[in-house]
Design a protein around this motif. Sequence first.
Motif, PDB file in Angstrom:
ATOM      1  N   GLU A  60       0.842  -1.190   0.000  1.00 20.51           N
ATOM      2  CA  GLU A  60       0.000   0.000   0.000  1.00 20.51           C
ATOM      3  C   GLU A  60       0.883   1.248   0.000  1.00 20.51           C
ATOM      4  O   GLU A  60       1.786   1.377   0.831  1.00 20.51           O
ATOM      5  CB  GLU A  60      -0.903  -0.004   1.240  1.00 20.51           C
ATOM      6  CG  GLU A  60      -1.851  -1.204   1.292  1.00 20.51           C
ATOM      7  CD  GLU A  60      -2.519  -1.417   2.633  1.00 20.51           C
ATOM      8  OE1 GLU A  60      -3.358  -2.337   2.734  1.00 20.51           O
ATOM      9  OE2 GLU A  60      -2.194  -0.658   3.587  1.00 20.51           O
TER      10      GLU A  60
ATOM     11  N   ASN B  23      -9.363   1.718   9.489  1.00 17.99           N
ATOM     12  CA  ASN B  23      -9.809   2.238   8.197  1.00 17.99           C
ATOM     13  C   ASN B  23     -10.675   3.483   8.368  1.00 17.99           C
ATOM     14  O   ASN B  23     -11.891   3.438   8.163  1.00 17.99           O
ATOM     15  CB  ASN B  23     -10.579   1.151   7.437  1.00 17.99           C
ATOM     16  CG  ASN B  23      -9.680   0.357   6.508  1.00 17.99           C
ATOM     17  OD1 ASN B  23      -8.842   0.928   5.813  1.00 17.99           O
ATOM     18  ND2 ASN B  23      -9.854  -0.951   6.482  1.00 17.99           N
TER      19      ASN B  23
ATOM     20  N   PRO C 240     -10.278   4.304 -11.031  1.00 15.50           N
ATOM     21  CA  PRO C 240      -9.398   3.123 -11.197  1.00 15.50           C
ATOM     22  C   PRO C 240      -9.215   2.724 -12.659  1.00 15.50           C
ATOM     23  O   PRO C 240      -8.085   2.429 -13.090  1.00 15.50           O
ATOM     24  CB  PRO C 240     -10.117   2.028 -10.397  1.00 15.50           C
ATOM     25  CG  PRO C 240     -10.912   2.774  -9.371  1.00 15.50           C
ATOM     26  CD  PRO C 240     -11.374   4.023 -10.077  1.00 15.50           C
TER      27      PRO C 240
ATOM     28  N   CYS D   5      -2.541  -2.007  -8.780  1.00 12.98           N
ATOM     29  CA  CYS D   5      -4.005  -1.935  -8.756  1.00 12.98           C
ATOM     30  C   CYS D   5      -4.453  -0.981  -7.659  1.00 12.98           C
ATOM     31  O   CYS D   5      -3.627  -0.390  -6.946  1.00 12.98           O
ATOM     32  CB  CYS D   5      -4.601  -3.323  -8.551  1.00 12.98           C
ATOM     33  SG  CYS D   5      -4.071  -4.108  -7.028  1.00 12.98           S
ATOM     34  N   LEU D   6      -5.777  -0.850  -7.529  1.00  8.55           N
ATOM     35  CA  LEU D   6      -6.340   0.086  -6.551  1.00  8.55           C
ATOM     36  C   LEU D   6      -7.332  -0.579  -5.623  1.00  8.55           C
ATOM     37  O   LEU D   6      -8.166   0.093  -5.018  1.00  8.55           O
ATOM     38  CB  LEU D   6      -7.002   1.260  -7.271  1.00  8.55           C
ATOM     39  CG  LEU D   6      -5.995   2.182  -7.959  1.00  8.55           C
ATOM     40  CD1 LEU D   6      -5.903   1.896  -9.443  1.00  8.55           C
ATOM     41  CD2 LEU D   6      -6.332   3.630  -7.706  1.00  8.55           C
ATOM     42  N   ALA D   7      -7.255  -1.869  -5.470  1.00  9.10           N
ATOM     43  CA  ALA D   7      -8.126  -2.594  -4.551  1.00  9.10           C
ATOM     44  C   ALA D   7      -7.399  -3.855  -4.104  1.00  9.10           C
ATOM     45  O   ALA D   7      -6.533  -4.370  -4.817  1.00  9.10           O
ATOM     46  CB  ALA D   7      -9.448  -2.959  -5.225  1.00  9.10           C
TER      47      ALA D   7
ATOM     48  N   GLN E 115      -6.332  -7.626  -3.590  1.00  3.88           N
ATOM     49  CA  GLN E 115      -6.416  -8.732  -4.531  1.00  3.88           C
ATOM     50  C   GLN E 115      -6.575 -10.056  -3.777  1.00  3.88           C
ATOM     51  O   GLN E 115      -6.943 -10.086  -2.618  1.00  3.88           O
ATOM     52  CB  GLN E 115      -5.168  -8.739  -5.419  1.00  3.88           C
ATOM     53  CG  GLN E 115      -5.007  -7.464  -6.221  1.00  3.88           C
ATOM     54  CD  GLN E 115      -6.172  -7.166  -7.143  1.00  3.88           C
ATOM     55  OE1 GLN E 115      -6.478  -7.937  -8.045  1.00  3.88           O
ATOM     56  NE2 GLN E 115      -6.842  -6.036  -6.914  1.00  3.88           N
TER      57      GLN E 115
ATOM     58  N   ASP F 258      -1.076  -9.553  -1.641  1.00  4.27           N
ATOM     59  CA  ASP F 258      -0.822  -8.261  -1.003  1.00  4.27           C
ATOM     60  C   ASP F 258      -0.105  -8.442   0.324  1.00  4.27           C
ATOM     61  O   ASP F 258      -0.379  -9.394   1.073  1.00  4.27           O
ATOM     62  CB  ASP F 258      -2.141  -7.526  -0.745  1.00  4.27           C
ATOM     63  CG  ASP F 258      -2.877  -7.163  -2.024  1.00  4.27           C
ATOM     64  OD1 ASP F 258      -2.228  -7.135  -3.085  1.00  4.27           O
ATOM     65  OD2 ASP F 258      -4.093  -6.924  -1.957  1.00  4.27           O
TER      66      ASP F 258
ATOM     67  N   ASP G  56      -8.709   0.588   3.133  1.00  4.71           N
ATOM     68  CA  ASP G  56      -9.818   0.973   2.270  1.00  4.71           C
ATOM     69  C   ASP G  56      -9.873   2.497   2.231  1.00  4.71           C
ATOM     70  O   ASP G  56     -10.237   3.134   3.218  1.00  4.71           O
ATOM     71  CB  ASP G  56     -11.137   0.415   2.810  1.00  4.71           C
ATOM     72  CG  ASP G  56     -12.337   0.735   1.936  1.00  4.71           C
ATOM     73  OD1 ASP G  56     -12.214   1.590   1.044  1.00  4.71           O
ATOM     74  OD2 ASP G  56     -13.409   0.135   2.164  1.00  4.71           O
TER      75      ASP G  56
ATOM     76  N   THR H 177      -9.514   7.431  -3.076  1.00  8.17           N
ATOM     77  CA  THR H 177      -8.678   6.553  -3.905  1.00  8.17           C
ATOM     78  C   THR H 177      -7.579   7.329  -4.611  1.00  8.17           C
ATOM     79  O   THR H 177      -6.433   6.872  -4.684  1.00  8.17           O
ATOM     80  CB  THR H 177      -9.546   5.823  -4.948  1.00  8.17           C
ATOM     81  OG1 THR H 177     -10.556   5.077  -4.263  1.00  8.17           O
ATOM     82  CG2 THR H 177      -8.716   4.868  -5.780  1.00  8.17           C
TER      83      THR H 177
ATOM     84  N   GLY I  21      -4.906   5.304  -2.783  1.00  3.95           N
ATOM     85  CA  GLY I  21      -5.426   3.977  -3.068  1.00  3.95           C
ATOM     86  C   GLY I  21      -4.532   3.000  -3.798  1.00  3.95           C
ATOM     87  O   GLY I  21      -4.884   1.826  -3.917  1.00  3.95           O
TER      88      GLY I  21
ATOM     89  N   ARG J  24      -1.819   0.244  -4.867  1.00  2.94           N
ATOM     90  CA  ARG J  24      -1.037  -0.870  -4.332  1.00  2.94           C
ATOM     91  C   ARG J  24      -0.143  -1.369  -5.464  1.00  2.94           C
ATOM     92  O   ARG J  24      -0.616  -1.535  -6.588  1.00  2.94           O
ATOM     93  CB  ARG J  24      -1.946  -2.020  -3.889  1.00  2.94           C
ATOM     94  CG  ARG J  24      -2.853  -1.703  -2.719  1.00  2.94           C
ATOM     95  CD  ARG J  24      -3.956  -2.737  -2.603  1.00  2.94           C
ATOM     96  NE  ARG J  24      -4.599  -2.735  -1.296  1.00  2.94           N
ATOM     97  CZ  ARG J  24      -5.538  -1.882  -0.919  1.00  2.94           C
ATOM     98  NH1 ARG J  24      -5.971  -0.973  -1.773  1.00  2.94           N
ATOM     99  NH2 ARG J  24      -6.064  -1.943   0.298  1.00  2.94           N
TER     100      ARG J  24
END
Length: 359
Positions: free
Chosen positions: A65, A147, A197, A214-216, A218, A223, A239, A244, A248, A250
């Motif tokens: 992150e 979060n 994204p 990515c942005l979420a 996995q 991760d 989160d 984002t 956001g 990663r």
Amino acid sequence: MSMLAPAEATTDVARSLAEERLREAVESVDAPDVVFAHSQYGLRTVATGGTGPLPGVPREALRYELGSATKTFTGLLLAELARQQYVRLDEPAARRLLPPGPPAYRRGTGERHRDAITLLHLATHTSGLPRVPHDLIPQAVPKWRTNPYAAYGRRQLLDAFAGSRPRRAPGSHWWYSNFGVALLGIALSEAAGTHYPQLLHQRVLAPLGMDRTCLAPQEPGEDATGHGRDGVRELPPFDPGGFTASAGVRATPGDLLTYLEAHLRPGATPLPTALTYVRKPLLHTSAGAGRRHTYTLAWTRHPSPEGCVYFHSGATMGQEAFLGFRPDTGTAVVALATRRYARGRTVVRPAYRLLTEGI
């Protein structure tokens, strides 16, 4: 007995020196997982370690992150969309963020300041907006160590902007604002008609070949796992909610070296104009004790004995990151850890020294 050619021998010496310096840097950081990655004129070196047990996937293959280092991606996206004439740097943000319609008959100074904020002001932290929206704080405090942003989405950000009344004229004062860059991401999405994204992937990540970014969260095991300040307690994936564009991204260490190498050689990439522009100095601020910071569209720029260095750090609740590059020596440095700013033993200082002092 075989002998190395001079070029091969030089490369081996450089790699050996880099490995030694990176191992020292890794050992100086107190975190369960630590990665330092270095590139000089394309010669890459990676060192890993940490106080925690070895994860099932090699540390250098995990996604980490980036927290606020995400802002460099949003700045680059802004530069690319401006080049493609989707937006102008000097266009009012309100054009993308407020509902259409005539302005109110009577407007105070705060409304005028808000409506004068441009996309460039949002990117360079000169909008006059606070670090976070004021109404975020009460709901974030109970979740501050896990979060805090998760429940604050796009609609809340737009409502907060509509109700904002900056006290200072845009462009008159530098004040770091996660709020502002989050709004910038929404404005760019509105201009391009694509969610942030997907937009970042299409315009930045895919052209640069960053297929592990990515942005979420996995699949499990892809991760890195963040940890609390004690370095032991595991935390859930970060989160960012509606933030984002501020925090956001990663990415793997390899993808991040690819990203920084692109900044070192813009002409060898599909984004030469945008990558060149984000190195351009745009404003200067006082940092106290006679020091001054220079800011570009995406980076902090400092002088060094032989040339300028560009860098940005970031953190989530359980991880921290440092990204930096130095054009005069062709150097890129990535530093990542799965603990947030352990006092006196973070990745920032050793990473900055690797960038400024060289290997």
